[in-house]
Design a protein around this motif. Sequence first.
Motif, PDB file in Angstrom:
ATOM      1  N   VAL A 290      43.767   8.167 -42.666  1.00 38.47           N
ATOM      2  CA  VAL A 290      43.214   6.905 -43.158  1.00 38.47           C
ATOM      3  C   VAL A 290      42.714   6.108 -41.958  1.00 38.47           C
ATOM      4  O   VAL A 290      43.467   5.847 -41.024  1.00 38.47           O
ATOM      5  CB  VAL A 290      44.277   6.082 -43.919  1.00 38.47           C
ATOM      6  CG1 VAL A 290      43.665   4.798 -44.470  1.00 38.47           C
ATOM      7  CG2 VAL A 290      44.873   6.914 -45.040  1.00 38.47           C
ATOM      8  N   VAL A 291      41.451   5.750 -41.985  1.00 41.87           N
ATOM      9  CA  VAL A 291      40.853   4.962 -40.910  1.00 41.87           C
ATOM     10  C   VAL A 291      40.626   3.547 -41.428  1.00 41.87           C
ATOM     11  O   VAL A 291      39.928   3.338 -42.428  1.00 41.87           O
ATOM     12  CB  VAL A 291      39.509   5.569 -40.450  1.00 41.87           C
ATOM     13  CG1 VAL A 291      38.933   4.756 -39.293  1.00 41.87           C
ATOM     14  CG2 VAL A 291      39.690   7.025 -40.043  1.00 41.87           C
ATOM     15  N   VAL A 292      41.245   2.567 -40.770  1.00 42.01           N
ATOM     16  CA  VAL A 292      41.104   1.162 -41.147  1.00 42.01           C
ATOM     17  C   VAL A 292      40.229   0.460 -40.116  1.00 42.01           C
ATOM     18  O   VAL A 292      40.533   0.487 -38.928  1.00 42.01           O
ATOM     19  CB  VAL A 292      42.486   0.464 -41.231  1.00 42.01           C
ATOM     20  CG1 VAL A 292      42.324  -0.969 -41.703  1.00 42.01           C
ATOM     21  CG2 VAL A 292      43.420   1.225 -42.148  1.00 42.01           C
ATOM     22  N   ARG A 293      39.136  -0.158 -40.569  1.00 46.69           N
ATOM     23  CA  ARG A 293      38.224  -0.882 -39.679  1.00 46.69           C
ATOM     24  C   ARG A 293      38.072  -2.312 -40.149  1.00 46.69           C
ATOM     25  O   ARG A 293      38.166  -2.592 -41.350  1.00 46.69           O
ATOM     26  CB  ARG A 293      36.844  -0.220 -39.661  1.00 46.69           C
ATOM     27  CG  ARG A 293      36.809   1.209 -39.180  1.00 46.69           C
ATOM     28  CD  ARG A 293      35.383   1.735 -39.164  1.00 46.69           C
ATOM     29  NE  ARG A 293      35.311   3.127 -38.722  1.00 46.69           N
ATOM     30  CZ  ARG A 293      35.406   4.171 -39.545  1.00 46.69           C
ATOM     31  NH1 ARG A 293      35.581   3.967 -40.848  1.00 46.69           N
ATOM     32  NH2 ARG A 293      35.337   5.402 -39.073  1.00 46.69           N
ATOM     33  N   LYS A 294      37.824  -3.211 -39.207  1.00 46.06           N
ATOM     34  CA  LYS A 294      37.562  -4.602 -39.567  1.00 46.06           C
ATOM     35  C   LYS A 294      36.092  -4.897 -39.318  1.00 46.06           C
ATOM     36  O   LYS A 294      35.601  -4.788 -38.194  1.00 46.06           O
ATOM     37  CB  LYS A 294      38.435  -5.558 -38.755  1.00 46.06           C
ATOM     38  CG  LYS A 294      38.429  -6.987 -39.308  1.00 46.06           C
ATOM     39  CD  LYS A 294      39.650  -7.759 -38.843  1.00 46.06           C
ATOM     40  CE  LYS A 294      39.790  -9.053 -39.631  1.00 46.06           C
ATOM     41  NZ  LYS A 294      41.018  -9.780 -39.282  1.00 46.06           N
ATOM     42  N   ARG A 295      35.354  -5.261 -40.388  1.00 49.10           N
ATOM     43  CA  ARG A 295      33.935  -5.567 -40.313  1.00 49.10           C
ATOM     44  C   ARG A 295      33.684  -6.909 -40.983  1.00 49.10           C
ATOM     45  O   ARG A 295      33.996  -7.086 -42.158  1.00 49.10           O
ATOM     46  CB  ARG A 295      33.097  -4.479 -41.013  1.00 49.10           C
ATOM     47  CG  ARG A 295      33.212  -3.094 -40.399  1.00 49.10           C
ATOM     48  CD  ARG A 295      32.461  -3.001 -39.070  1.00 49.10           C
ATOM     49  NE  ARG A 295      32.453  -1.630 -38.552  1.00 49.10           N
ATOM     50  CZ  ARG A 295      33.388  -1.122 -37.774  1.00 49.10           C
ATOM     51  NH1 ARG A 295      34.426  -1.880 -37.418  1.00 49.10           N
ATOM     52  NH2 ARG A 295      33.319   0.120 -37.341  1.00 49.10           N
ATOM     53  N   GLU A 296      33.138  -7.831 -40.221  1.00 50.28           N
ATOM     54  CA  GLU A 296      32.825  -9.173 -40.732  1.00 50.28           C
ATOM     55  C   GLU A 296      34.038  -9.818 -41.392  1.00 50.28           C
ATOM     56  O   GLU A 296      33.959 -10.443 -42.448  1.00 50.28           O
ATOM     57  CB  GLU A 296      31.655  -9.103 -41.716  1.00 50.28           C
ATOM     58  CG  GLU A 296      30.370  -8.592 -41.079  1.00 50.28           C
ATOM     59  CD  GLU A 296      29.228  -8.516 -42.075  1.00 50.28           C
ATOM     60  OE1 GLU A 296      29.480  -8.788 -43.279  1.00 50.28           O
ATOM     61  OE2 GLU A 296      28.107  -8.206 -41.658  1.00 50.28           O
TER      62      GLU A 296
ATOM     63  N   LEU B 152      46.499  -6.041 -38.440  1.00 51.49           N
ATOM     64  CA  LEU B 152      46.096  -7.189 -37.622  1.00 51.49           C
ATOM     65  C   LEU B 152      45.072  -6.721 -36.594  1.00 51.49           C
ATOM     66  O   LEU B 152      45.403  -6.449 -35.453  1.00 51.49           O
ATOM     67  CB  LEU B 152      47.323  -7.809 -36.939  1.00 51.49           C
ATOM     68  CG  LEU B 152      48.458  -8.241 -37.889  1.00 51.49           C
ATOM     69  CD1 LEU B 152      49.637  -8.783 -37.111  1.00 51.49           C
ATOM     70  CD2 LEU B 152      47.954  -9.288 -38.874  1.00 51.49           C
ATOM     71  N   LEU B 153      43.830  -6.609 -37.037  1.00 52.86           N
ATOM     72  CA  LEU B 153      42.783  -6.043 -36.201  1.00 52.86           C
ATOM     73  C   LEU B 153      41.803  -7.100 -35.734  1.00 52.86           C
ATOM     74  O   LEU B 153      41.556  -8.087 -36.432  1.00 52.86           O
ATOM     75  CB  LEU B 153      42.013  -4.956 -36.971  1.00 52.86           C
ATOM     76  CG  LEU B 153      42.840  -3.823 -37.587  1.00 52.86           C
ATOM     77  CD1 LEU B 153      41.920  -2.861 -38.317  1.00 52.86           C
ATOM     78  CD2 LEU B 153      43.634  -3.103 -36.522  1.00 52.86           C
ATOM     79  N   GLU B 154      41.226  -6.863 -34.570  1.00 58.56           N
ATOM     80  CA  GLU B 154      40.116  -7.684 -34.103  1.00 58.56           C
ATOM     81  C   GLU B 154      38.834  -7.205 -34.785  1.00 58.56           C
ATOM     82  O   GLU B 154      38.785  -6.126 -35.370  1.00 58.56           O
ATOM     83  CB  GLU B 154      39.969  -7.561 -32.572  1.00 58.56           C
ATOM     84  CG  GLU B 154      41.199  -8.014 -31.782  1.00 58.56           C
ATOM     85  CD  GLU B 154      41.448  -9.505 -31.881  1.00 58.56           C
ATOM     86  OE1 GLU B 154      40.458 -10.245 -32.133  1.00 58.56           O
ATOM     87  OE2 GLU B 154      42.606  -9.923 -31.726  1.00 58.56           O
TER      88      GLU B 154
END
Length: 365
Positions: free
Chosen positions: A209-215, A67-69
């Motif tokens: 593990v790196v989780v990113r939120k993009r678009e 649940l990322l911004e």
Amino acid sequence: MSSAPVRSPTLRPHRMKKEESFLGKLGGTLARKKKAKEVSDLQEEGKNAINAPMNPSTVDIHPEDTLLEENEERTMIDPNSKEDPKFKELIKVLIDWINDVLVEERIIVKQLEEDLYDGQVLQKLLEKLADRKLNVAEVTQSEIGQKQKLQTVLEAVHDLLRPHGWTIKWNVDSIHGKNLISILHLLVALAMHFRAPIRLPEHVSVQVVVVRKREGLLQTTHVSEELTTTTEMMMGRFERDAFDTLFDHAPDKLSVVKKSLITFVNKHLNKLNLEVTELETQFADGVYLVLLMGLLEDYFVPLHNFYLTPESFDQKVHNVSFAFELMQDGGLKKPKARPEDVVNLDLKSTLRVLYNLFTKYKNVE
């Protein structure tokens, strides 16, 4: 003839009220299910991103980690790395060390991320190691209070470490967020800075593990995070010396150096009818080092000051540490080698110690 049963006049209104209540509950239930489904979908999105074909390793992620911004990122350790024996050993050694340091405080750490995130244990650990009192509240329950305490503790840590070239790989948010990687980086730095009487496993790395939120979409990448290198590098000894060059580029000359040092130490130890044939093993318990210093400086070392027949690791470390103190009393600089390295049969560390003695006392009869 039996009379028809009398219906209660309050039954119908009661049923209507019950039906209305049921519909209300149903509406609430549907709303909750819809909200739960939205959360579940977000979590599923995160899991699908993690388990995509490009990233075949299965990662057990916490629901909050998905649940990322927008542009926010989270990191987590790959489960396979958590099972690595060297990683497990690193955690165990650090936990045992903390508990040994804080034994008088009656503090027992069982899990690093759960026990250290609020700053309470870190405060006690730093106060004990640095022998100083920090101006912080003893107990803080609120998140704001915990972060304020952490800020004070970490600022004190940074004041100690930065002058010695340590790279700071942690901050208040990562420690309070129970990021195990950040906590391990911090503890390794503290253990090395304060010369903890422990042996950290070398070359410990984990897959992160790196989780990113993009678009609006979750993206994952895998990176390797190095937690420990060699003891020498972690101690900040980045300058290479003659022994580094000897081991790396002229190993054929190593036997010549060892022979010279053996001749030197036996010249003095023979006075006590002692003889050395193996440098890395026969100096590991510290006994010969202590006796050698007494011979070189021409004094008798009282037997109650060291263990003549050490049995435990701690007793051997005590002997080597005591020998180092005698060296400093004799005008030598504090040895770069750690007592623990000598006890653990690290040949390069033992050679450095003996070579320093050879340099100063080679002409002593």
